[in-house]
Scaffold this motif. Structure first.
Motif, short mmCIF file in Angstrom:
data_model
loop_
_atom_site.label_atom_id
_atom_site.label_comp_id
_atom_site.label_asym_id
_atom_site.label_seq_id
_atom_site.Cartn_x
_atom_site.Cartn_y
_atom_site.Cartn_z
N GLY A 199 0.78 -1.23 0.00
CA GLY A 199 0.00 0.00 0.00
C GLY A 199 0.81 1.27 0.00
O GLY A 199 0.25 2.35 0.25
N SER A 200 2.11 1.21 -0.30
CA SER A 200 2.94 2.42 -0.26
C SER A 200 3.84 2.48 -1.49
O SER A 200 3.88 1.55 -2.30
N ASP A 201 4.56 3.60 -1.60
CA ASP A 201 5.52 3.76 -2.69
C ASP A 201 6.96 3.59 -2.20
O ASP A 201 7.90 4.05 -2.85
N GLN A 202 7.13 2.89 -1.10
CA GLN A 202 8.46 2.65 -0.52
C GLN A 202 9.10 1.45 -1.22
O GLN A 202 8.64 0.32 -1.09
N LEU A 203 10.18 1.69 -1.94
CA LEU A 203 10.86 0.62 -2.66
C LEU A 203 11.50 -0.36 -1.69
O LEU A 203 12.11 0.04 -0.70
N SER A 204 11.38 -1.65 -2.00
CA SER A 204 12.03 -2.68 -1.19
C SER A 204 13.50 -2.76 -1.56
O SER A 204 13.91 -2.32 -2.65
N PRO A 205 14.35 -3.30 -0.69
CA PRO A 205 15.77 -3.48 -1.03
C PRO A 205 15.95 -4.30 -2.30
O PRO A 205 16.86 -4.03 -3.10
N GLU A 206 15.10 -5.30 -2.49
CA GLU A 206 15.20 -6.14 -3.70
C GLU A 206 14.91 -5.31 -4.96
O GLU A 206 15.58 -5.47 -6.00
N ALA A 207 13.92 -4.42 -4.87
CA ALA A 207 13.59 -3.58 -6.02
C ALA A 207 14.77 -2.66 -6.36
O ALA A 207 15.08 -2.44 -7.54
N ARG A 208 15.42 -2.12 -5.35
CA ARG A 208 16.57 -1.25 -5.60
C ARG A 208 17.72 -2.02 -6.25
O ARG A 208 18.39 -1.50 -7.15
N ARG A 209 17.94 -3.25 -5.86
CA ARG A 209 18.98 -4.07 -6.49
C ARG A 209 18.67 -4.29 -7.96
O ARG A 209 19.56 -4.21 -8.82
N LEU A 210 17.40 -4.57 -8.25
CA LEU A 210 17.01 -4.81 -9.64
C LEU A 210 17.10 -3.52 -10.46
O LEU A 210 17.48 -3.57 -11.65
N LEU A 211 16.76 -2.39 -9.87
CA LEU A 211 16.89 -1.12 -10.59
C LEU A 211 18.35 -0.82 -10.90
O LEU A 211 18.67 -0.25 -11.95
N GLU A 212 19.24 -1.18 -10.00
CA GLU A 212 20.66 -1.01 -10.26
C GLU A 212 21.09 -1.84 -11.47
O GLU A 212 21.90 -1.40 -12.29
N VAL A 213 20.57 -3.06 -11.57
CA VAL A 213 20.87 -3.92 -12.71
C VAL A 213 20.36 -3.29 -14.00
O VAL A 213 21.05 -3.24 -15.03
N VAL A 214 19.12 -2.80 -13.97
CA VAL A 214 18.52 -2.18 -15.15
C VAL A 214 19.30 -0.94 -15.57
O VAL A 214 19.62 -0.75 -16.75
N LEU A 215 19.63 -0.09 -14.60
CA LEU A 215 20.35 1.14 -14.93
C LEU A 215 21.72 0.85 -15.52
O LEU A 215 22.15 1.50 -16.48
N ALA A 216 22.41 -0.14 -14.98
CA ALA A 216 23.73 -0.48 -15.51
C ALA A 216 23.63 -0.92 -16.97
O ALA A 216 24.53 -0.66 -17.77
N ALA A 217 22.53 -1.57 -17.33
CA ALA A 217 22.36 -2.06 -18.70
C ALA A 217 21.99 -0.95 -19.68
O ALA A 217 22.37 -1.00 -20.86
N VAL A 218 21.23 0.05 -19.23
CA VAL A 218 20.74 1.08 -20.14
C VAL A 218 21.56 2.37 -20.07
O VAL A 218 21.32 3.30 -20.85
N ALA A 219 22.53 2.44 -19.14
CA ALA A 219 23.23 3.71 -18.89
C ALA A 219 24.02 4.21 -20.09
O ALA A 219 24.16 5.42 -20.28
N GLN A 220 24.55 3.31 -20.92
CA GLN A 220 25.42 3.72 -22.00
C GLN A 220 24.68 4.29 -23.20
O GLN A 220 25.28 4.95 -24.04
N GLY A 221 23.38 4.05 -23.29
CA GLY A 221 22.62 4.52 -24.44
C GLY A 221 22.05 5.91 -24.23
O GLY A 221 22.27 6.56 -23.20
N THR A 222 21.31 6.37 -25.23
CA THR A 222 20.64 7.68 -25.15
C THR A 222 19.13 7.54 -25.26
O THR A 222 18.43 8.54 -25.30
N ASN A 223 18.64 6.30 -25.34
CA ASN A 223 17.20 6.10 -25.49
C ASN A 223 16.45 6.63 -24.27
O ASN A 223 16.90 6.52 -23.14
N ARG A 224 15.28 7.18 -24.52
CA ARG A 224 14.46 7.70 -23.44
C ARG A 224 13.70 6.57 -22.76
O ARG A 224 13.49 5.50 -23.35
#
Length: 304
Positions: A199-224
């Protein structure tokens, strides 16, 4: 008029000789016309080289058959001087109605793109031939680059999820799907692990780990990126000040904030949208945990 002398008025007239030949101004007019014509010519070349496909299509149509201006009029309008527009709907870039339809023009097949290039070449003569060839080359290059870029992102996400035991345990909560508009990366809730506190918008530690994985993969591009929040169909308790619409939007924005904190350039985020339970992942199971998810679309459109 000179001063009076002995009661007489003396008038002195000075007649200057005219200037002719190369001292005249006629050559300046001819030179100004020449410079104006050259400026218009190079402006035309520049416009052809920088105009996108949608505008070139509109220009090619109009100059191929300029007498058919009526086909460019909006329905229910009068003549050109009565408020109608000379621009076709495809000539004007409209804001997208969906984050999964972000390309400025409708998707085109190879045959349609080739026909457009042919019409540009026909409409603009010798200059159009070069522009049309550049268009074909750019489209082919863009398609190849986008496909290679998405393949690389998929491989990096898959490799990162298998690099450690804790991430491998979350592998079934990441779903990567290729769409006509880009690469969609979804972070799904499961019975055992949720992406947000209930019921909240508080990210779980697991979600933050997965976002780190996603960001590392897309960081080099320029796509929006287009970020969507989804919930299941469970309603909030009566009297609550929130609902699934607000919750899904808050979670999508919390995802954006987390990515920016992880050093994603803010300009790469195209939009943040809450969809509540209107687009369930499993329509026949509206309360399934996997319907609660964050969808990150890596669009083919680069950041401006």
């Amino acid at each position: 008029m000179a001063r009076k002398r002995d009661g007489k008025i003396v008038v002195k007239k000075i007649i200057e000789g005219g200037h002719g030949g190369h001292h005249g101004g006629a050559w300046k007019v001819a030179y100004a016309d020449f410079v104006t014509a050259m400026m218009a010519f190079f402006l035309r070349l520049w416009l052809l080289g920088t105009t996108n496909k949608a505008k070139l299509e509109g220009l090619a149509d109009y100059f191929t058959d300029p007498s058919s201006a009526s086909r460019l009029q909006p329905a229910g309008e009068g003549g050109i001087l009565q408020g109608s527009s000379l621009l076709e709907p495809t000539f004007i870039q409209q804001p997208p109605s969906s984050p999964f339809d972000m390309s400025p023009t409708p998707p085109r097949g190879e045959q349609v793109e080739s026909e457009l290039a042919d019409r540009v070449a026909e409409a603009f003569g010798p200059v159009g031939d070069e522009v049309a060839e550049n268009m074909r080359s750019d489209w082919a290059s863009d398609a190849d680059n986008a496909a290679r870029g998405f393949d690389k992102v998929e491989r990096q996400i898959e490799a990162a999820l298998g690099a450690s035991e804790d991430l491998a345990a979350l592998k079934n909560q990441v779903q990567v799907t290729r769409t006509k508009d880009g690469l969609r990366i979804e972070l799904l809730d499961r019975e055992s692990v949720a992406m947000f506190a209930s019921g909240s918008d508080q990210l779980s530690p697991e979600a933050r780990r997965l976002l780190e994985v996603v960001l590392a993969a897309v960081a080099q591009g320029t796509n929006r990126l287009s970020i969507r929040g989804h919930t299941d169909s469970r309603p909030f308790a009566s009297g609550s000040r929130s609902d699934n619409w607000r919750l899904s939007a808050d979670r999508a924005n919390a995802t954006r904030l987390a990515l920016v904190e992880m050093e994603l350039p803010p300009g790469r985020v195209a939009e943040v949208i809450g969809k509540a339970d209107t687009e369930p992942r499993l329509p026949d199971q509206p309360q399934d945990p996997s319907n609660r998810r964050i969808s990150i679309l890596l669009m083919t459109q680069p950041a401006g």
